[in-house]
Design an enzyme around this catalytic site. Structure first.
Site, PDB file in Angstrom:
ATOM      1  N   CYS A   1       0.907  -8.002   5.206  1.00 46.85           N
ATOM      2  CA  CYS A   1       0.366  -6.555   5.159  1.00 46.85           C
ATOM      3  C   CYS A   1      -1.257  -6.744   4.640  1.00 46.85           C
ATOM      4  O   CYS A   1      -1.891  -7.481   4.180  1.00 46.85           O
ATOM      5  CB  CYS A   1       1.413  -6.030   4.148  1.00 46.85           C
ATOM      6  SG  CYS A   1       3.040  -5.786   4.682  1.00 46.85           S
ATOM      7  N   ASP A   2      -1.619  -5.439   4.863  1.00 40.64           N
ATOM      8  CA  ASP A   2      -3.042  -4.971   4.447  1.00 40.64           C
ATOM      9  C   ASP A   2      -4.011  -5.841   4.027  1.00 40.64           C
ATOM     10  O   ASP A   2      -4.628  -6.458   4.751  1.00 40.64           O
ATOM     11  CB  ASP A   2      -2.774  -3.605   3.527  1.00 40.64           C
ATOM     12  CG  ASP A   2      -2.139  -2.288   4.114  1.00 40.64           C
ATOM     13  OD1 ASP A   2      -0.955  -2.445   4.317  1.00 40.64           O
ATOM     14  OD2 ASP A   2      -2.842  -1.671   4.579  1.00 40.64           O
ATOM     15  N   LYS A   3      -4.129  -5.872   2.688  1.00 38.13           N
ATOM     16  CA  LYS A   3      -5.381  -6.504   2.259  1.00 38.13           C
ATOM     17  C   LYS A   3      -4.947  -8.195   2.178  1.00 38.13           C
ATOM     18  O   LYS A   3      -5.871  -8.946   1.903  1.00 38.13           O
ATOM     19  CB  LYS A   3      -5.547  -6.222   0.905  1.00 38.13           C
ATOM     20  CG  LYS A   3      -5.760  -4.821   0.450  1.00 38.13           C
ATOM     21  CD  LYS A   3      -6.537  -4.091   1.484  1.00 38.13           C
ATOM     22  CE  LYS A   3      -6.643  -2.598   1.867  1.00 38.13           C
ATOM     23  NZ  LYS A   3      -5.103  -2.263   2.215  1.00 38.13           N
TER      24      LYS A   3
ATOM     25  N   CYS B   1       4.709  -2.233   8.508  1.00 38.87           N
ATOM     26  CA  CYS B   1       5.007  -0.899   9.147  1.00 38.87           C
ATOM     27  C   CYS B   1       4.531  -0.540  10.366  1.00 38.87           C
ATOM     28  O   CYS B   1       3.610  -1.178  10.764  1.00 38.87           O
ATOM     29  CB  CYS B   1       4.481   0.329   8.128  1.00 38.87           C
ATOM     30  SG  CYS B   1       4.966   0.275   6.564  1.00 38.87           S
TER      31      CYS B   1
ATOM     32  N   GLU C   1      -7.050   4.382  -0.741  1.00 40.62           N
ATOM     33  CA  GLU C   1      -6.492   4.944   0.417  1.00 40.62           C
ATOM     34  C   GLU C   1      -5.941   6.280   0.209  1.00 40.62           C
ATOM     35  O   GLU C   1      -5.706   6.431  -0.718  1.00 40.62           O
ATOM     36  CB  GLU C   1      -5.652   4.345   1.352  1.00 40.62           C
ATOM     37  CG  GLU C   1      -6.058   2.910   2.042  1.00 40.62           C
ATOM     38  CD  GLU C   1      -5.024   2.306   2.838  1.00 40.62           C
ATOM     39  OE1 GLU C   1      -5.287   1.367   3.653  1.00 40.62           O
ATOM     40  OE2 GLU C   1      -3.759   2.702   2.736  1.00 40.62           O
TER      41      GLU C   1
ATOM     42  N   ASP D   1       0.986  -1.182  -0.049  1.00 34.87           N
ATOM     43  CA  ASP D   1      -0.208  -0.030  -0.102  1.00 34.87           C
ATOM     44  C   ASP D   1       0.962   1.272  -0.025  1.00 34.87           C
ATOM     45  O   ASP D   1       0.385   2.257  -0.474  1.00 34.87           O
ATOM     46  CB  ASP D   1      -0.918  -0.046   1.291  1.00 34.87           C
ATOM     47  CG  ASP D   1      -2.282  -0.887   0.976  1.00 34.87           C
ATOM     48  OD1 ASP D   1      -2.197  -1.601   0.146  1.00 34.87           O
ATOM     49  OD2 ASP D   1      -3.324  -0.625   1.747  1.00 34.87           O
TER      50      ASP D   1
ATOM     51  N   SER E   1      -5.894   5.518   5.277  1.00 35.19           N
ATOM     52  CA  SER E   1      -4.867   4.582   5.751  1.00 35.19           C
ATOM     53  C   SER E   1      -5.031   4.535   7.134  1.00 35.19           C
ATOM     54  O   SER E   1      -5.275   5.457   7.624  1.00 35.19           O
ATOM     55  CB  SER E   1      -3.426   4.991   5.111  1.00 35.19           C
ATOM     56  OG  SER E   1      -2.343   4.322   5.851  1.00 35.19           O
TER      57      SER E   1
END
Length: 550
Positions: free
Chosen positions: A119-121, A191, A442, A78, A466
């Protein structure tokens, strides 16, 4: 075993030949076949080290009597995708992750899966696949990045995004910006703040689909992460033996626990989308107002970046998610009987405790008495909108301002960088929802630049913000502009009223004026007319239902 369909009997002689071609032995083919779903790639810092995690998981599976078979899953960073067309693919890639795992698992009749995201998705995509397939699954992630060090202070990626705004405003030099960007990310891992990836990895523990420490043990602690991955492989074999499947674990009580912890730690607003989508795959409905009901009774007991100065390594030292759950359970907020991959939540957290009182507060002395996320409604968001209230300063919880309206993120960024936004404005970024974006981008770039410039403004979008965003940033406005929602009817200069404590988001116009504007509104041409995003735009649902495909 489920895999017998591709391994046993005279009619599967050719199938066995294909296994032998890859070096699998007849003895291995008698064992449960376990998919090791590895999202390793060389474009995401949170995934760059996942080969080692996968190897450890395979050792755990093999030691416990299974036949590990590795296959890949995609992932989009992202941070690197932020602020350009790439971000349109971020949320949309969640469905690709889930669909591709479904295809691989059913196409080859795996007996169980060890799912390795970070991470994210990718995390929610894998959990969606687990719920959809309903075969034994364990999730083991790669762990959070350590905070960077700059000028004697801990920093995370959000600081660097915000530094761009400081540079534009003349608050820092080009040399300082360069030094910060080189110091921010010291190594592998998701992160370091409580952004979407770390929130979802933490909630994987709460949902019962990951082991304790899954969300908080830093990626750099290679010994601990390796042991966790080996244990995940071993536990998966227990689940296969007992035929314990994700829907046995992903119950309504499990999701209520996840929402509760999400509110208690002030997690990313994107979790509303992801938990709703995972629940949908498990056959459970999570209405948006449930998030607000739970938020109203849940104290906010941690304050991590971007809303605070602590990072995931601090939460890990403080006792991790188990300590958070134990503390919230003291107020009767956790379903202790909820099942996990290793017993019940109650059993898991029975010996947990707060080890750093500066990081995890008690329920008697929380940072705030209510949770970190708020669900807003009003004539601007008849379905709902979401804000990370824990990252909003007290003086912005109630706010009113004139709209500055932009029909894309790029147009808004251009206006911000050209210093056309003033204190007291409400920046509206629309046609960035699931259908309109398409992909519900985002908006960290505009929010971070505004924060860095020191402007006192609110931002509203039918897209997303985000997990690294802070400030009065309200996203997921539903219905979205592309569906003719009220956000499509806003004009420059309209007054917008925000009252987060009262859970209100209103456009100060009469019903008659809104009806007049609606009668003259026409749906614009799609921004993307070919390829995957075009298909996604046609199939995706509203943010209020998790932006799932139907």
């Amino acid at each position: 075993m489920r895999s017998d369909i591709v391994k046993k009997g005279a009619t599967r002689a050719a199938h066995r030949s294909l296994f032998y071609a890859m070096g699998y032995s007849p003895e291995e083919l008698k064992k449960p076949m376990i998919g090791i779903v590895n999202a390793f790639n060389e474009i995401i810092p949170g995934h760059i080290h996942l080969r080692a995690i996968a190897e450890a998981a395979k050792l755990g599976v093999a030691a416990a009597g299974g036949m590990p078979v590795e296959f890949p899953a995609i992932g989009i960073c992202d941070g690197i995708a932020m602020g350009h067309t790439g971000m349109k693919f971020s949320l949309a890639s969640r469905e690709l992750v889930a669909d591709s795992i479904e295809a691989m698992a059913l196409g080859h009749a795996f007996d169980g899966l060890v799912l390795i995201p970070n991470c994210d998705k990718i995390v929610p995509g894998m959990l969606m696949a687990a719920a959809r397939l309903n075969i034994p699954c364990v999730v083991v992630s790669g762990g959070p990045m350590l905070a960077g060090r700059h000028n004697g202070e801990n920093v995370s990626l959000s600081n660097t995004f915000e530094a761009a705004g400081k540079f534009v405003a003349g608050k820092i030099s080009a040399e300082e910006l360069d030094a910060l960007e080189q110091d921010t990310c010291p190594g592998c891992g998701s992160c370091s703040g409580l952004f979407t990836a770390n929130t979802m990895n933490s909630l994987t523990e709460v949902l019962g689909m990951g082991l304790p420490g899954n969300g908080t043990i830093p990626a750099a602690y290679t010994g601990a992460r390796t042991r966790l991955a080996k244990e995940a492989g071993r536990v998966l074999m227990d689940l296969v033996e007992e035929d314990i499947c994700p829907r046995d674990i992903l119950t309504r009580e499990a999701f209520e626990n996840a929402i509760t912890v999400d509110m208690g730690i002030g997690g990313s607003s994107n979790t509303v989308l992801h938990l709703t989508a995972i629940a949908h795959e498990a056959g459970i409905e999570l209405p948006a107002l449930l998030f607000d009901e739970i938020s109203a009774r849940t104290p906010y007991i941690t304050k991590l970046a971007p809303g605070g100065r602590y990072h995931m390594q601090d939460l890990n030292e403080a006792g991790g998610i188990s300590a958070v759950m134990h503390e919230l359970s003291r107020k009767g907020l956790i379903h202790l009987e909820a099942r996990t991959i290793t017993g019940t939540i109650g059993e898991r957290i029975s010996s947990a405790s707060i080890k750093r009182a500066d990081v995890i507060h008690t329920v008697e002395e929380p940072y705030r008495k209510t949770g970190g996320i708020a669900i807003l409604q009003g004539n601007l968001a008849p379905d709902y909108a979401v804000v990370k209230a824990s990252a909003v300063t007290d003086d912005m919880l109630v706010y009113k301002g004139k709209a500055k309206v932009y029909d894309s993120e790029e147009a808004a960024i251009e206006a911000i960088m050209n210093q056309q936004i003033q204190n007291g404005d409400v920046v509206v970024i629309r046609y960035e929802g699931p259908k309109g974006g398409p992909g519900m981008r985002e908006m960290l770039n505009p929010t971070a630049v505004i924060t860095g410039m020191g402007l006192k403004v609110a931002l509203i979008t039918d897209g997303r913000f985000s997990g690294a965003t802070r400030g009065a940033c309200i996203g997921h406005v539903s219905p979205e502009a592309m569906a003719g929602g009220p956000i499509a009817l806003i004009r420059d200069g309209d007054m917008i009223s925000i009252d987060i404590p009262a859970r209100k988001l209103d456009l100060e116009l009469s019903d008659e004026e809104l009806a007049k504007r609606r009668s003259s509104w026409t749906e614009p041409e799609p921004k993307v007319k070919t390829g995957y995003l075009s298909r996604y735009a046609k199939l995706t649902t509203s943010a209020s239902t998790g932006a799932v495909l139907k």
